[in-house]
Design a protein around this motif. Sequence first.
Motif, PDB file in Angstrom:
ATOM      1  N   LEU A 452      42.436 -35.651  17.581  1.00 53.05           N
ATOM      2  CA  LEU A 452      41.116 -34.965  18.171  1.00 53.05           C
ATOM      3  C   LEU A 452      40.040 -34.943  17.554  1.00 53.05           C
ATOM      4  CD1 LEU A 452      42.937 -32.372  20.513  1.00 53.05           C
ATOM      5  CD2 LEU A 452      41.994 -34.310  21.499  1.00 53.05           C
ATOM      6  N   LEU A 453      40.099 -34.653  16.390  1.00 56.95           N
ATOM      7  CA  LEU A 453      39.031 -34.269  15.284  1.00 56.95           C
ATOM      8  C   LEU A 453      39.315 -35.325  13.908  1.00 56.95           C
ATOM      9  CD1 LEU A 453      39.071 -30.419  15.436  1.00 56.95           C
ATOM     10  CD2 LEU A 453      37.704 -32.036  17.059  1.00 56.95           C
ATOM     11  N   PRO A 454      38.943 -36.490  14.135  1.00 56.02           N
ATOM     12  CA  PRO A 454      38.964 -37.390  12.935  1.00 56.02           C
ATOM     13  C   PRO A 454      38.473 -36.728  11.664  1.00 56.02           C
ATOM     14  CG  PRO A 454      38.205 -38.638  14.861  1.00 56.02           C
ATOM     15  CD  PRO A 454      38.081 -37.127  15.185  1.00 56.02           C
ATOM     16  N   GLU A 455      37.290 -35.771  11.709  1.00 56.45           N
ATOM     17  CA  GLU A 455      36.980 -35.297  10.580  1.00 56.45           C
ATOM     18  C   GLU A 455      37.735 -34.539   9.897  1.00 56.45           C
ATOM     19  OE1 GLU A 455      33.505 -36.080  13.644  1.00 56.45           O
ATOM     20  OE2 GLU A 455      35.656 -35.074  13.631  1.00 56.45           O
ATOM     21  N   TRP A 456      39.041 -33.978  10.612  1.00 52.29           N
ATOM     22  CA  TRP A 456      39.781 -32.904   9.994  1.00 52.29           C
ATOM     23  C   TRP A 456      40.899 -33.799   9.291  1.00 52.29           C
ATOM     24  CZ3 TRP A 456      41.540 -28.031   9.569  1.00 52.29           C
ATOM     25  CH2 TRP A 456      42.861 -27.771   9.086  1.00 52.29           C
ATOM     26  N   ALA A 457      41.144 -35.235   9.635  1.00 54.71           N
ATOM     27  CA  ALA A 457      41.748 -35.828   8.720  1.00 54.71           C
ATOM     28  C   ALA A 457      41.240 -36.178   7.245  1.00 54.71           C
ATOM     29  CB  ALA A 457      41.829 -37.600   9.327  1.00 54.71           C
ATOM     30  N   ARG A 458      39.978 -36.107   7.003  1.00 54.12           N
ATOM     31  CA  ARG A 458      39.327 -36.167   5.609  1.00 54.12           C
ATOM     32  C   ARG A 458      39.902 -34.964   4.757  1.00 54.12           C
ATOM     33  NH1 ARG A 458      36.460 -40.085   2.852  1.00 54.12           N
ATOM     34  NH2 ARG A 458      35.704 -39.084   1.139  1.00 54.12           N
ATOM     35  N   LEU A 517      36.642 -24.979  10.872  1.00 55.65           N
ATOM     36  CA  LEU A 517      35.952 -26.192  10.091  1.00 55.65           C
ATOM     37  C   LEU A 517      34.950 -25.818   8.994  1.00 55.65           C
ATOM     38  CD1 LEU A 517      34.043 -27.715  13.487  1.00 55.65           C
ATOM     39  CD2 LEU A 517      36.358 -28.365  12.234  1.00 55.65           C
ATOM     40  N   HIS A 518      35.168 -24.510   8.331  1.00 54.20           N
ATOM     41  CA  HIS A 518      34.286 -23.985   7.274  1.00 54.20           C
ATOM     42  C   HIS A 518      34.365 -24.608   6.010  1.00 54.20           C
ATOM     43  CE1 HIS A 518      38.120 -22.439   5.704  1.00 54.20           C
ATOM     44  NE2 HIS A 518      37.442 -22.050   4.734  1.00 54.20           N
ATOM     45  N   ASP A 519      35.418 -25.619   5.933  1.00 56.74           N
ATOM     46  CA  ASP A 519      35.559 -26.415   4.609  1.00 56.74           C
ATOM     47  C   ASP A 519      35.320 -27.887   4.849  1.00 56.74           C
ATOM     48  OD1 ASP A 519      35.440 -24.625   2.544  1.00 56.74           O
ATOM     49  OD2 ASP A 519      37.416 -24.347   2.594  1.00 56.74           O
ATOM     50  N   ILE A 520      35.135 -28.263   6.186  1.00 56.73           N
ATOM     51  CA  ILE A 520      35.096 -29.605   6.723  1.00 56.73           C
ATOM     52  C   ILE A 520      34.440 -30.521   5.732  1.00 56.73           C
ATOM     53  CG2 ILE A 520      33.053 -29.676   8.253  1.00 56.73           C
ATOM     54  CD1 ILE A 520      36.580 -30.758   9.109  1.00 56.73           C
ATOM     55  N   GLY A 523      35.845 -32.879  -0.079  1.00 57.36           N
ATOM     56  CA  GLY A 523      36.148 -34.156  -0.139  1.00 57.36           C
ATOM     57  C   GLY A 523      35.297 -35.253  -0.349  1.00 57.36           C
ATOM     58  N   ARG A 524      34.028 -34.827  -0.290  1.00 61.15           N
ATOM     59  CA  ARG A 524      32.882 -35.992  -0.153  1.00 61.15           C
ATOM     60  C   ARG A 524      31.964 -35.701  -1.472  1.00 61.15           C
ATOM     61  NH1 ARG A 524      32.913 -37.602   5.330  1.00 61.15           N
ATOM     62  NH2 ARG A 524      34.201 -36.458   6.789  1.00 61.15           N
ATOM     63  N   GLY A 525      32.183 -35.165  -2.417  1.00 58.38           N
ATOM     64  CA  GLY A 525      31.329 -34.689  -3.497  1.00 58.38           C
ATOM     65  C   GLY A 525      30.969 -33.230  -3.500  1.00 58.38           C
ATOM     66  N   ALA A 526      29.874 -32.998  -4.301  1.00 56.39           N
ATOM     67  CA  ALA A 526      29.372 -31.601  -4.472  1.00 56.39           C
ATOM     68  C   ALA A 526      28.450 -31.372  -3.081  1.00 56.39           C
ATOM     69  CB  ALA A 526      28.412 -31.460  -5.620  1.00 56.39           C
ATOM     70  N   GLY A 527      28.437 -29.880  -2.883  1.00 55.72           N
ATOM     71  CA  GLY A 527      27.529 -29.477  -1.763  1.00 55.72           C
ATOM     72  C   GLY A 527      28.441 -29.630  -0.508  1.00 55.72           C
ATOM     73  N   HIS A 528      29.733 -29.018  -0.479  1.00 60.78           N
ATOM     74  CA  HIS A 528      30.322 -29.061   0.904  1.00 60.78           C
ATOM     75  C   HIS A 528      29.710 -28.213   1.895  1.00 60.78           C
ATOM     76  CE1 HIS A 528      32.146 -25.345  -0.375  1.00 60.78           C
ATOM     77  NE2 HIS A 528      32.682 -25.297   0.827  1.00 60.78           N
ATOM     78  N   VAL A 529      29.117 -27.202   1.494  1.00 63.88           N
ATOM     79  CA  VAL A 529      28.551 -26.223   2.617  1.00 63.88           C
ATOM     80  C   VAL A 529      27.453 -27.111   3.593  1.00 63.88           C
ATOM     81  CG1 VAL A 529      27.513 -24.235   3.152  1.00 63.88           C
ATOM     82  CG2 VAL A 529      29.036 -24.282   1.337  1.00 63.88           C
ATOM     83  N   THR A 530      26.448 -27.573   2.683  1.00 59.98           N
ATOM     84  CA  THR A 530      25.464 -28.341   3.495  1.00 59.98           C
ATOM     85  C   THR A 530      25.833 -29.609   4.293  1.00 59.98           C
ATOM     86  OG1 THR A 530      23.803 -27.681   2.007  1.00 59.98           O
ATOM     87  CG2 THR A 530      23.108 -29.423   3.211  1.00 59.98           C
ATOM     88  N   ARG A 531      26.941 -30.228   3.536  1.00 62.11           N
ATOM     89  CA  ARG A 531      27.417 -31.240   4.485  1.00 62.11           C
ATOM     90  C   ARG A 531      28.486 -30.861   5.573  1.00 62.11           C
ATOM     91  NH1 ARG A 531      29.541 -33.089   0.159  1.00 62.11           N
ATOM     92  NH2 ARG A 531      27.917 -34.740  -0.467  1.00 62.11           N
ATOM     93  N   GLY A 532      29.198 -29.750   5.410  1.00 58.50           N
ATOM     94  CA  GLY A 532      29.672 -29.273   6.193  1.00 58.50           C
ATOM     95  C   GLY A 532      29.059 -29.139   7.641  1.00 58.50           C
ATOM     96  N   VAL A 533      27.894 -28.477   7.287  1.00 51.23           N
ATOM     97  CA  VAL A 533      27.004 -27.965   8.606  1.00 51.23           C
ATOM     98  C   VAL A 533      26.464 -29.401   9.323  1.00 51.23           C
ATOM     99  CG1 VAL A 533      24.918 -27.135   9.461  1.00 51.23           C
ATOM    100  CG2 VAL A 533      26.024 -25.843   7.535  1.00 51.23           C
ATOM    101  N   LYS A 534      26.210 -30.572   8.664  1.00 53.21           N
ATOM    102  CA  LYS A 534      25.846 -31.641   9.299  1.00 53.21           C
ATOM    103  C   LYS A 534      26.791 -32.439   9.999  1.00 53.21           C
ATOM    104  CE  LYS A 534      22.412 -32.646   5.639  1.00 53.21           C
ATOM    105  NZ  LYS A 534      21.919 -33.656   4.661  1.00 53.21           N
ATOM    106  N   ILE A 535      28.031 -32.247   9.211  1.00 53.41           N
ATOM    107  CA  ILE A 535      29.393 -32.806  10.063  1.00 53.41           C
ATOM    108  C   ILE A 535      29.686 -32.191  11.312  1.00 53.41           C
ATOM    109  CG2 ILE A 535      31.816 -33.276   9.753  1.00 53.41           C
ATOM    110  CD1 ILE A 535      31.377 -33.774   6.707  1.00 53.41           C
ATOM    111  N   ALA A 536      29.568 -30.788  11.118  1.00 54.11           N
ATOM    112  CA  ALA A 536      29.814 -29.860  12.262  1.00 54.11           C
ATOM    113  C   ALA A 536      28.853 -30.050  13.455  1.00 54.11           C
ATOM    114  CB  ALA A 536      30.050 -28.664  12.017  1.00 54.11           C
TER     115      ALA A 536
END
Length: 657
Positions: A452-458, A517-520, A523-536
């Motif tokens: 359902l959420l392919p981003e979760w698989a990451r 989704l707080h840690d979504i 697994g993609r390098g540094a800056g997981h918070v900013t990246r997480g907002v974009k993904i979400a």
Amino acid sequence: MQINRESIQVHARERLDAPGLADNREAQIEAFKRFLKLETERLRMRHRFGLGGSEIATGRSYQIDMVVTRACQVAADRADRVVQRELQQCAVVALGGYGRGELAPSSDVDLLFLHPGRPSEDVARFVEQALQILWDVGLTVGHSFRSPRECVAEAKDDLHSRTALTEARLVAGNASLYQALLRQLETDLLRNRRATEGFLQSMRVELAERGAKFGGAVCVLEPNVKEGLGGLRDLHAILWVGHARFRSRGLAGLRAEGWISEREYVAARRAYDFLSRVRNEAHFVTGRKTDLLTLDLQPELAQSLGYKAKGGLLPSELFMREYFRRASELYDVRRGFMLIHLASEPRRSLFGFRRPRSHKGFTVKDGQLHVRGEELKGGPMRVLEAFANAQGEGLDLSEELKRAIRERTEAIDRAFRSSRDATRALLRLLERRGRVGPALRAMHETGVLGRLLPEWARITFLVQHDFFHKYTVDEHTLKAVEALDEVAAGSDPALARLGKVFDELEDAMPLYLGMLLHDIGKGRGAGHVTRGVKIATRMFERLRLEPKAADSALFLIGAHLEMSQLSQQRDLSEPGLAQAFAARVGSLERLNLLFLLTYADHRAVGPGIWNEWKASLLWELYDRTRPHLVGGERRHGDDDRGEGARETAVAELLEAS
């Protein structure tokens, strides 16, 4: 490069039966050491060439057979003829993993020196001499010296003795005495209903204690490949219970007799061989018995096993992802088997057994939701209906329903997960305060959440490289959701104050979604918070989330570290801090959301991480901030600042943190 038993035998004869060794103890011990060193190196080479974990363990067991047999022969040759005749009535038996023929390179060797009863002191002296040779050679040997009757008596009262005897194998000596042991085990244990029920109850206790000891989760960052959940011991438990219940021999026997399915057999064999290979590698790399896969050891194992960086993930992250996938498969097989075959007697009502009842196309039986009929009929929405029904009734999914769901996950494709019906069904699951965790965990375990959420698989089975987190990202997230459920349920008096904050929420769905989704972005390098907002943000567009809920959830994802950083790293009496933080959160609803999320995030890091000190600091920041959002009385020491100054202050605070 298959293991050739004949070549091991030839090498043993050449090294251990050489002329002149009998009268020179030092030369004998040195010959044993050289034999083991060379055979271990040969085994390592076969391991490096990719031979399976189980095959390596079997080969190691055979090498040790050669050593044990000859060590006993050396000790027997030193006895006089009278004692040798007495020894002919005795036997040497392998127990435990050695008895199964599954010995890792540096594992302990468990031996039973079996006698017919009333052994002489000379026989006891023979045992001591044989053990001394094995110890001098460098083996770690666990041993017992008993008759068949004594073995059975010990096994009746001791779980570990019984499981060890379940896997007994004759190494050397009197085969008739060994068969007498097996017959007595059959008569006094396997055919004894009271003894069997006692054993099964001990297994229930053992499994519960092991689960608690190893964190109650497969996905701990430093797993124990042997004893941990999803470790090799899970398959051993299946074999022990299968032997006690049905007298089945081995996993193949359970499959042939219909106690496990073909799918379960394949999954268990695949997982067990992988875990055995990992354990063998750990022993080879460290040169000692090593079953705990520490964060320091994982990169070395990944390199040795041939993993390469890919898709932004380190070799160790890819290795551990596969480890957790296989361990989860084995754990699922063990859990399903035990739920059926280790369960207590079915519950009765006043009028006999409780009758199953129907519920929206499913069947409810023994507190579980079952599929009606032999298969789960209908499209992928039917799968989501199963989770909704289980959540609404507070039920677990039965193992056959989980199996049916796993077989239908491929139907959850891009078109379906983007459909309005699918997104509404998912969001509705997040609206039930206090019941979200079990639903999400069941969806995760069946593979539905990742579809359902392919981003979760990451972030599934993703290791976190720090000294604070004890679980993988996905397991940490699910435990955090479950911590929110605990607060919402209101059953724990210790959480009553948090519960009052939860009760003030207008809508809990953004809290659960933000937590999920707080840690979504990891697994993609540094800056997981900013990246997480974009993904979400992209995810919420696909989910057609209402703007207000989306804004709240995005705020939580972007700010999920801020409250803990400020409370733990700054002087909370500092002028302007509370106002600046109030300006950052913007409303009481958001303060409550972020406060609850921060609490649950801490609780899910690992056992003992959340403590009174952190709780007091977090509550102090909350209490100092709240009046500035509800128009309450200003606290002493707080000064008045303009809106621009407050935004600048909070930015400075967070940058300093």
